[in-house]
Enzyme design. Structure first.
Site, PDB file in Angstrom:
ATOM      1  N   ASP A 267       7.823  -4.956 -14.912  1.00 22.50           N
ATOM      2  CA  ASP A 267       8.923  -4.231 -15.535  1.00 22.50           C
ATOM      3  C   ASP A 267       9.324  -3.161 -14.522  1.00 22.50           C
ATOM      4  O   ASP A 267       8.605  -2.911 -13.541  1.00 22.50           O
ATOM      5  CB  ASP A 267       8.518  -3.634 -16.877  1.00 22.50           C
ATOM      6  CG  ASP A 267       9.743  -3.258 -17.716  1.00 22.50           C
ATOM      7  OD1 ASP A 267      10.858  -3.183 -17.151  1.00 22.50           O
ATOM      8  OD2 ASP A 267       9.604  -3.036 -18.930  1.00 22.50           O
TER       9      ASP A 267
HETATM   10  C1  BGC Z   1      13.005  -2.405 -19.563  1.00 27.13           C
HETATM   11  C2  BGC Z   1      13.178  -3.878 -19.294  1.00 27.13           C
HETATM   12  C3  BGC Z   1      14.405  -4.090 -18.441  1.00 27.13           C
HETATM   13  C4  BGC Z   1      14.256  -3.299 -17.154  1.00 27.13           C
HETATM   14  C5  BGC Z   1      15.412  -3.455 -16.201  1.00 27.13           C
HETATM   15  C6  BGC Z   1      13.060  -1.568 -18.308  1.00 27.13           C
HETATM   16  O1  BGC Z   1      13.159  -0.216 -18.618  1.00 27.13           O
HETATM   17  O2  BGC Z   1      11.791  -2.198 -20.243  1.00 27.13           O
HETATM   18  O3  BGC Z   1      13.292  -4.593 -20.492  1.00 27.13           O
HETATM   19  O4  BGC Z   1      14.605  -5.450 -18.199  1.00 27.13           O
HETATM   20  O5  BGC Z   1      14.149  -1.924 -17.490  1.00 27.13           O
HETATM   21  O6  BGC Z   1      16.547  -2.844 -16.673  1.00 27.13           O
END
Ligand code: BGC
Length: 751
Positions: A267
């Site tokens: 993530d």
């Molecule tokens: C989120 C993800 C997301 C990623 C990219 C993170 O803060 O938890 O779900 O895909 O950011 O934007």
């Protein structure tokens, strides 16, 4: 990065492209056309320096990971999100102004799950795949498949269900539809990211049994049945180790037992340790907590860049761990480009908007109807539409799932379009959102806004507005019927998406009380007009005891996408017969849920999943606890009868056959739900567990015979001491119904 360029570059691999598998019934990989020989990958890896290899396994901008220009290996391009391709960031960390990024805004994940229609899951993925491809993306960061453990989780709207089987079934369709377009799915967040509060550090304490029976099965399904090409690690820890580099979850289970040969993407900023990331399964590091200056990012400082080089060069970690990651990245690049007839993709076409409409029509759930619905427009002269949400657009908010929607039809617009000039529609806002920090849990400032509308100059703390309320009640009193549209919101105008939100990232709700004085408002409207239908938006339920009894009709619309207003109107006025079913239990208060009454939420440093496998209806039904609306429940304007259940055991499977008849006077759809229960288990097991379902559409008077196959795994449990799946001999009940609390027929089967 344009898609064509990407294809050209990858030709370096000298791979022969054959036919494409776009048949939804075949799993990815069946044709072999998306597979590249390991020998070819190895020979390419042999050409790379360590620096070049490392470039491939960490970010090179906000949403790209690095390429190797010398070898014509391009960057990988990622995009959120689960229900629409997110707006453009370019290479930076803020939304680009004036980008050409308008997109189809589909109903959110929990609305998709409420359709219980796996074909729609596929179509949904197909829309996203086409739009992602048209915008040059290789990996779409979805579907969100974390289990809904507590109704307070701020991201429940992006997720699918409290039940692993339903989550898996809908997720598999999504993944296949998406990847058939040559865009990799990235199911997230692996795993047990069941809360937003302290999401970067919280340590979820979960038994192996609960992991395998509740939190892992949907991931296994999207990997093994869906053939997902990548997967996203979560921020949180599970049992002491960060999930993004978790030895057991990544190496033993995902890459070992499930034989996942795709890419584990972190993530954004979930890598916390270079050595662990190298050893325990992280393949690409995206975002980083080390990135202190968003305006001058230094990607070489990422955990999997210079720090990785250092510990490989000093011999602490062998380079072959990097080679394995690189091999996976190259395989993903091949998969997303090698299938030649993927076509160029398409965006904002009528068929995509039509799909958004279909999902909304089938995903909106009718929960109460004392006969008020469907409304007959010829009997209404004045219709009062009341509530801020009737006129609010939702696409641009909610966190990383935000979409720059081409358009979004609000409920007010949908209703006006449908009733036309024959009915006078009067609107009153009734209440207005106000910001009160004490109503949230979690990190208000997390993930500073990337919203193009981010303005700071708004007044944040207003109280419920008595004048708006009075104006609405007066209108309601005069009207022939009332449609109240309220519920949750993603955030407030002018607020960063991580702040002041209810259904969004980084925050959890504090409780399920209706916000902004809506409960009072609904009660007052009910006293002046007994022809009031309530429509609520939101990624979860609200407390209902105080307003539901006097409310004649209630429709739960989740966040129904760009055509949501159209679908809501069609259902209210009977042009569409509702067929959505709840993918989560609606109990009255969050305190009723086992994550709160037995386990912990949100914990403090650690969060104890003491409710174990008893999540959602597994708990409510086994303990016979009252709920307001059970799992799997949803009304329709017709009626169905179930008959002739036959449960036939074959050597290694059970065939469940039943007949469904539409006994009403209009066309409709019913969901046949099959639950399984061991009658005398040697360990505690839920009174029922969903193991199969099918949605059937029937003309009035028509009947259909449904066959649902359950293989052995439907009857197994995960042995808490032996740590393996066990099929315990004995007598099982196979229950068939249209909600977990309405079992129509049941039969015994012996294993
Ligand atoms: C989120 C993800 C997301 C990623 C990219 C993170 O803060 O938890 O779900 O895909 O950011 O934007």
């Amino acid at each position: 990065m344009k898609y064509k360029l990407f294809i050209l570059s990858i030709l370096t691999f000298s791979i022969l492209f054959t036919s494409c598998n776009s048949d939804r019934n075949q799993s990815i990989g069946d044709t072999g056309s998306d597979e590249v020989s390991e020998a070819k990958l190895d020979s390419l890896i042999n050409l790379m320096t360590l620096d070049e290899k490392l470039d491939l396994i960490h970010a090179s901008s906000s949403f790209t990971s690095g390429g190797i220009p010398r070898l014509n290996i391009p960057e990988l391009v990622f995009s959120d999100g689960p229900h629409g391709v997110r707006h453009e960031h370019g290479r930076g960390w803020y939304a680009l102004e004036d980008a050409d990024d308008e997109a189809t805004y589909l109903p959110v994940g929990i609305c998709l799950a409420s359709t219980w229609n796996t074909d729609l899951g596929y179509d949904y993925g197909e829309v996203l795949g086409n739009e992602a491809k048209e915008r040059g993306k290789n990996v779409l960061l979805g579907p969100g498949i974390n289990i809904i453990r507590s109704p307070l989780n701020g991201r429940n709207f992006e997720y699918l269900s409290e039940d692993p089987f339903l989550t898996g079934a809908m997720g598999v369709g999504y993944v296949k539809g998406l990847q058939a377009q040559g865009v990799a799915a990235c199911p997230k967040h692996y795993t047990a990211n069941n809360q937003e509060t302290d999401r970067h550090n919280i340590d979820a304490l979960i038994s192996k049994r609960a992991l395998h029976e509740i939190y892992l099965p949907a991931f296994k399904d999207v990997v093994q049945d869906g053939g997902a090409w990548s997967i996203m690690g979560a921020y949180n820890k599970v049992n002491g180790q960060y999930t993004t580099h978790h030895e057991y979850l990544n190496n033993t289970v995902l890459k070992g037992d499930w034989e996942f040969d795709g890419v584990v993407v972190s993530d954004w900023a979930s890598v916390k340790d270079t050595r662990e990331a190298l050893l325990y399964g992280t393949d690409i590091e995206m975002g980083t907590e080390l990135l202190r200056d968003f305006n001058n990012p230094v990607y070489a400082e990422f955990y999997m860049a210079n720090p990785a080089k250092e510990i490989i060069e000093n011999g602490e970690v062998d380079e072959r761990f990097v080679d394995d990651k690189v091999r996976r990245v190259l395989r993903l690049m091949h998969r997303t480009t090698a299938l030649t007839d993927h076509g160029p993709g398409k965006r904002n076409v009528t068929e995509h908007q039509q799909k958004a409409l279909e999902v909304a029509r089938e995903g909106i759930v009718l929960l109460k109807n004392n006969g008020l619905l469907p409304m007959d427009k010829t009997e209404i002269k004045t219709l009062a539409v009341i509530g801020h949400n009737a006129n609010r657009r939702f696409a641009g908010r909610g966190g990383s799932s935000q979409v720059n929607a081409l358009y979004e039809i609000t409920p007010l617009e949908g209703i006006r379009n449908l009733v036309g000039d024959d009915v006078e529609v009067v609107f009153a806002e009734g209440y207005e959102p106000y910001y009160d920090e004490s109503l949230f849990r979690g990190e208000g400032g997390d993930a500073a806004s990337q919203s193009r509308e981010n303005r700071e100059d708004v007044e944040l703390a207003r109280t419920a507005n008595e004048d708006l309320m009075q104006e609405a009640v007066d209108l309601a009193e005069e009207a022939d019927a009332v449609i109240f549209v309220g519920g949750w919101i993603h955030g407030h105008e002018g607020m960063p998406w991580g702040q002041g939100t209810y259904d969004a990232e980084a925050r959890d709700k504090l409780n399920l009380k209706l916000i902004f004085g809506q409960e009072d408002l609904i009660r007052q409207i009910n006293t002046v007009n007994d022809r009031t239908a309530v429509v609520l938006m939101g990624g979860s339920n609200v407390e209902m005891e105080n307003w539901l009894p006097a409310t004649p009709a209630y429709l739960h619309a989740w966040y129904p996408g760009m055509e949501g207003g159209t679908a809501i109107a069609e259902i209210l006025f009977g042009e569409v017969n509702p067929s959505g079913k709840l993918p989560m239990t609606f109990a009255n208060s969050h305190e009723d849920y086992p994550s709160h009454s037995i386990g912990e939420f949100p914990g403090d440093g650690t969060v104890d999943y003491a409710e174990d496998i008893y999540v959602g209806y597994r708990y409510f039904d086994t303990q016979n606890k009252d709920v307001i609306f059970p799992f799997g429940f949803g009304l329709t304007y017709t009626s169905f009868e179930f008959s002739d259940l036959q449960v036939t055991k074959q050597e290694d499977k059970v065939i469940v056959q039943t007949t469904v008849t539409n006994t009403g006077d209009r066309e409709g759809a019913e969901v046949v739900q099959v639950y399984v229960h061991h009658k005398e288990p040697s360990v505690g097991r839920p009174i029922r567990e969903l193991k199969g379902f099918e949605k059937v559409e029937l003309e009035p008077g028509a009947a259909a015979t449904v066959n649902i196959e359950l293989d052995e795994s439907a009857f197994k449990y995960y042995h808490p001491e032996e740590l393996r799946w066990v099929l315990e001999p004995g007598s099982y009940e196979v229950q068939v119904g249209n909600s977990s609390r309405d079992i129509k027929l049941s039969e015994e089967v012996v294993w």
